[in-house]
Scaffold this motif. Sequence first.
Motif, PDB file in Angstrom:
ATOM      1  N   PRO A 187       0.810  -1.237   0.000  1.00 34.50           N
ATOM      2  CA  PRO A 187       0.000   0.000   0.000  1.00 34.50           C
ATOM      3  C   PRO A 187       0.831   1.270   0.000  1.00 34.50           C
ATOM      4  O   PRO A 187       0.413   2.259  -0.587  1.00 34.50           O
ATOM      5  N   GLU A 188       2.012   1.243   0.647  1.00 29.89           N
ATOM      6  CA  GLU A 188       2.777   2.495   0.704  1.00 29.89           C
ATOM      7  C   GLU A 188       3.209   2.920  -0.695  1.00 29.89           C
ATOM      8  O   GLU A 188       3.143   4.089  -1.049  1.00 29.89           O
ATOM      9  N   GLN A 189       3.610   1.910  -1.506  1.00 29.13           N
ATOM     10  CA  GLN A 189       4.034   2.249  -2.868  1.00 29.13           C
ATOM     11  C   GLN A 189       2.850   2.765  -3.680  1.00 29.13           C
ATOM     12  O   GLN A 189       2.949   3.753  -4.402  1.00 29.13           O
ATOM     13  N   ALA A 190       1.722   2.066  -3.530  1.00 31.31           N
ATOM     14  CA  ALA A 190       0.533   2.483  -4.273  1.00 31.31           C
ATOM     15  C   ALA A 190       0.147   3.910  -3.911  1.00 31.31           C
ATOM     16  O   ALA A 190      -0.145   4.742  -4.772  1.00 31.31           O
ATOM     17  N   LEU A 191       0.168   4.220  -2.592  1.00 26.11           N
ATOM     18  CA  LEU A 191      -0.241   5.556  -2.155  1.00 26.11           C
ATOM     19  C   LEU A 191       0.677   6.615  -2.734  1.00 26.11           C
ATOM     20  O   LEU A 191       0.228   7.654  -3.240  1.00 26.11           O
ATOM     21  N   LEU A 192       1.991   6.323  -2.668  1.00 22.59           N
ATOM     22  CA  LEU A 192       2.936   7.321  -3.179  1.00 22.59           C
ATOM     23  C   LEU A 192       2.698   7.575  -4.661  1.00 22.59           C
ATOM     24  O   LEU A 192       2.674   8.723  -5.106  1.00 22.59           O
ATOM     25  N   VAL A 193       2.515   6.478  -5.434  1.00 27.18           N
ATOM     26  CA  VAL A 193       2.305   6.652  -6.870  1.00 27.18           C
ATOM     27  C   VAL A 193       1.002   7.416  -7.135  1.00 27.18           C
ATOM     28  O   VAL A 193       0.958   8.315  -7.964  1.00 27.18           O
ATOM     29  N   LEU A 194      -0.031   7.051  -6.382  1.00 24.20           N
ATOM     30  CA  LEU A 194      -1.316   7.737  -6.578  1.00 24.20           C
ATOM     31  C   LEU A 194      -1.194   9.224  -6.299  1.00 24.20           C
ATOM     32  O   LEU A 194      -1.657  10.071  -7.070  1.00 24.20           O
ATOM     33  N   MET A 195      -0.554   9.554  -5.188  1.00 22.82           N
ATOM     34  CA  MET A 195      -0.461  10.971  -4.828  1.00 22.82           C
ATOM     35  C   MET A 195       0.381  11.714  -5.854  1.00 22.82           C
ATOM     36  O   MET A 195       0.092  12.851  -6.206  1.00 22.82           O
ATOM     37  N   GLU A 196       1.432  11.013  -6.317  1.00 25.49           N
ATOM     38  CA  GLU A 196       2.282  11.645  -7.340  1.00 25.49           C
ATOM     39  C   GLU A 196       1.467  11.907  -8.609  1.00 25.49           C
ATOM     40  O   GLU A 196       1.518  12.991  -9.192  1.00 25.49           O
TER      41      GLU A 196
END
Lengths: 297, 835
Positions: free
Chosen positions: B99-108
């Motif tokens: 989830p941390e990777q997904a969140l970072l990519v989404l926010m980016e």
Amino acid sequence: MSRPAPSPIYTLRGAGGPLNTLHFSCHGRDTPLLFSGSGKGAIHMWNLNSRRAQKIVEGHSGSSVIWVSTLQATDTLISQGRDMQVCLWDLSEGRSALMDSVWTGSVGFCQPSMLETSPGTRLLAFAGQQTEEPDSGPGPLLLAGYEDGSLLLWDVTQRSKLSQAKAHPEPVMCLTFDTNCLRGISGSSEKKLSPWMLDRQNNLQLQECVTLVNPGVSQLCIRGDGKLLASAGWDHRVRVFGWKKLRPLAVLQYHTDMVLSVAFSDHQDPRQRLLAAGSKDQRISLWSIYNEGGDTS
Amino acid sequence: MESLAPNTEVRLAVAQCFRTLTTSTDTKDIITTLQTLHSYLEEGPESRTTSVQRAEFRRAHFTRTLQFLVSNIQADWLRGLTATQRTELWDGLFLKGPPEQALLVLMEGIGELRASTNLDHLVSITEKFLQSGRLAELLWSYCLETGPSDSPQLRETLLGRIVALPDLAANRLHPKNKTLFLPQQYHPLLATNMLTALERTCQALKDGTDCSLTFVAQTLGKVCIQGHSGLVLAVMAPRLSACTRSDMVWQRVCWKLLENVPQRCMESVLTGLVQAVNGPDALGRIIGNLVLTNKKAQFVITHKLLLLQYKYETQVLRIVLGYLAADRNRRPLLIQVLRSVSQAWANPSAVKHTPLEQQLYVSKALLLSVSLLRDSELQELRSELLQCMLGGMQSHLDSSVVRIRRMGMVVGECLSSCMDINNTKLKFEYNHDEESQELLSLMTPVASDELEAEPANRVDCPPETGETTPSTQNVSSQNKSNTEPDSDLDSDDELTPYDMSGDQEIMEAPPPRYLRDCLEALISSEDAVRVELSLRAAEGLVRKNVFATREISVQLTKVLLHMEDKYSINSFLSLRQATMVALTVIDSVPVTRYLTTEFYSLNYSLRQRLDILEVLALAAQELSKPINEKRNPSMGISASMDLTLYPGDNPVHWQQVVEKRIQSKTKRLGKGATQPPAEATPNRYAPVAGHFFFPLLSNYDKPQVTFDLLGGDHLVLGRLIHTLGLFMHLAINAPIAAQMGCALLDFVWAVRYHVDQMVRRGVLFAVCSVFLSMPSQNLLVDLSDQLFETRTWLADVAEGDPDADCRNLAVQSLVVLDKSLKKQLQDQQTLSMEP
């Protein structure tokens, strides 16, 4: 915010003496009349439309008139003066003829009381040193206030005392009684008005006193609809109370001397009802208060 | 070589996928490729990939894959997919992996994309991400420390994204922001996710797995320090309080969590927490003995919350002090707190220089901590407390502010009753109001069960009011039921009473008819009735016969000034004042000369000097009003009654008067000529204004034996300056106003930083009235050198004065000054342009 104190709608001057007693006669007449008895022995008949004295009757040989009243349905006036006479006058058709007079032998200031049981049958109570008021019941009952401050209830036919109550430490100056709710109130020379009840056993029960600002009450009067009580105070003021709870409602200030008498008029239309106050300053003031909503009941 | 094989294999496979996605136009190929990518994320026995491959994909390729997807978001093949396919294959990738990777990519992605359907798509995926509890998953993965060993920078970025998601979303989406991203929605959601993570931690601990709470603690700290502690802790605190009640593991988890909160966030977490918990016991269960182990926490709890800040409600004080008192180990801290609080309370400088609200807060803290002491501790601290009480009482009672005095009295009473000094107690006479009642109620401890029992109600209504409200309702309903049976019979109520205030007792004796009789009676009579009648008649006689008054005005003023209420006459003070005012109005010059001279002479009490000021002020007010055609003498009395007898003792009233005047004046300046011109009447005040004003300015710095204006008698000084300000204010449009203004500004300059706030208020009022009343051209010409300094001083006061009234007045003055100057400068410009 309370309303400012009312002022009289008009005044009647020219009585030439202190006004001991007032009596309205407006019921069933073309012109409403107000009778007043002055300290100089004159009885004035005031026309309330023209606001002038229509007739002056001098009948008590200059002695003070302490009580006037009219008989129902006839143009007959009855008056008591301090010349120890009770006089009956015929006023019909502009006359002012003495019809009858009774010698009482009383030198006091006590006002008599009259009960008309049926047309033509009248009972008049006058006495030595008492103030009296009748009450209808099984037999005629008579309430009397005495100078020792007590009230007595008499059964007139039995000639017996039914009840007694000590209402005031000072002489009873005046009393009035409401036959609808069997309640009465009496005033004295002190700062208190003392209301009382007559229970079913004809016992007088004193209730909680009403305190006035200044002492001395010369007359009390209850309005015909049983809503208002007016008191004529020695402090030049007429006080108006709600009769049910004796809540103070108004203080009428106009006179410059003791108010000796108050009377509510018996106008058929409640909106025209007047309150008259006669004072030692030789003036009669007429007030119109609490007439707005009072016509419903 | 064998160990490297899966890595390369995965890399090759992923690269192959990317190639297919970029080049292929066949939908089937695309679907297969996406399914291949999915297979790396699917756990379970039927998975086509090995666990090693999956771990490698998660570690090295997941972020890359997602970034690739986002950058190709407008590719044609995406359009070719059906909605279900897209949701399942495309969106699913974001919701399954770490989830941390997904969140970072989404926010980016959200940060980079312009407003378009693609952005909406990403936003909806983010919404799904949040709704499906992936945040809890994220936090939990950090608790287990299974996530990649990350760099501090990465972790900081991740924390920033998690905490600032509402801000980022709002910045990007503007009005199209989703309700889920609003702080009111998001932060409670975050709090629930943190709670879920904590709950799993508890479970794991019970199962014997080690967990780390650092990341959750960091998240909590970051949220709180960004100012969202209220929202987050409102969700967390009740739950934590309930869970820790019986469960030791939960308690340990909470303590650990708070220990791990970064130092710089500790304060915001703790202040949020003490406001969110419902009782001292709950606080104790959640934070444990943190206050003993953590220096920062100790400072916040024992010092900052009590002595430096004062915005919190009494409940917070109760919780903090109750928490300190609850445990044997924390008890020494309570004693320490009591010492410092009592010192702060007794400090005479604090009484003078700190805001009233803070003093009230400190008083509350003092009373609460005293009420928590045991008898033995009280004995130990007795001498210190006694000293504090005596010193503090003195400085409080010296104050010229009524509330401070009353606070001193209440606290003194409470302390003395606690300490039981030879069975004697202090007892003061003061008016009980809400504030003093509250202070007194603090001495009776509230049972902690009671607080805990109704956590839901606590916030909106304290238990006491909850009890009283229904009881009053009962009473009123009883009253109603009592009156109801009567009411139909009773018709008195429909008759509204008339005004019966005229119904007064009639005096036996006639009132005096000549002013001289009055004077004689007042001088020599021993007859109470005569004196009263004379006093009552005096004002009317003074106003009726002007010539008789002029002959004896000064004499009568002297008699009245020295008169004492020997016979306790009803409304003596107002009658006396009204008469003196009437004298001053009728015969202004000699009477003001007399009064202003007497103000500075020997052998007067403070009360008499204040009387002089009040009489002068009222007279000036009356003179400045236009003359009424028919002046009703009784109106005069009632009008002066409005301005209560002791305006100085009633700060609220005083403030209102000032405020009203300023408001009315400011309006008039703004409106200018739009108001209909009033009928012109001669201003009776303008010719005599100087007689009122200037004599009071002399002699102020010559201390008498009995009267030291610049020393201890600052009560009179405050009133004097206020009265002078009033004279100035009333002298608007008078020719002498300019001189008066200069003199007044000079006069108040010396005392502008007086320690007493009443004096400062008076000074500011005076300055304000100078600016209001002085013609603006004179303001520039006569005061040019002082204006700059005055402005600086006013700005200083407006910013830093401890008294709220002073600050307001200073701001008002500045506004008035600016307006006046602007008007003047504009006038000058128009004048210079005209020729």
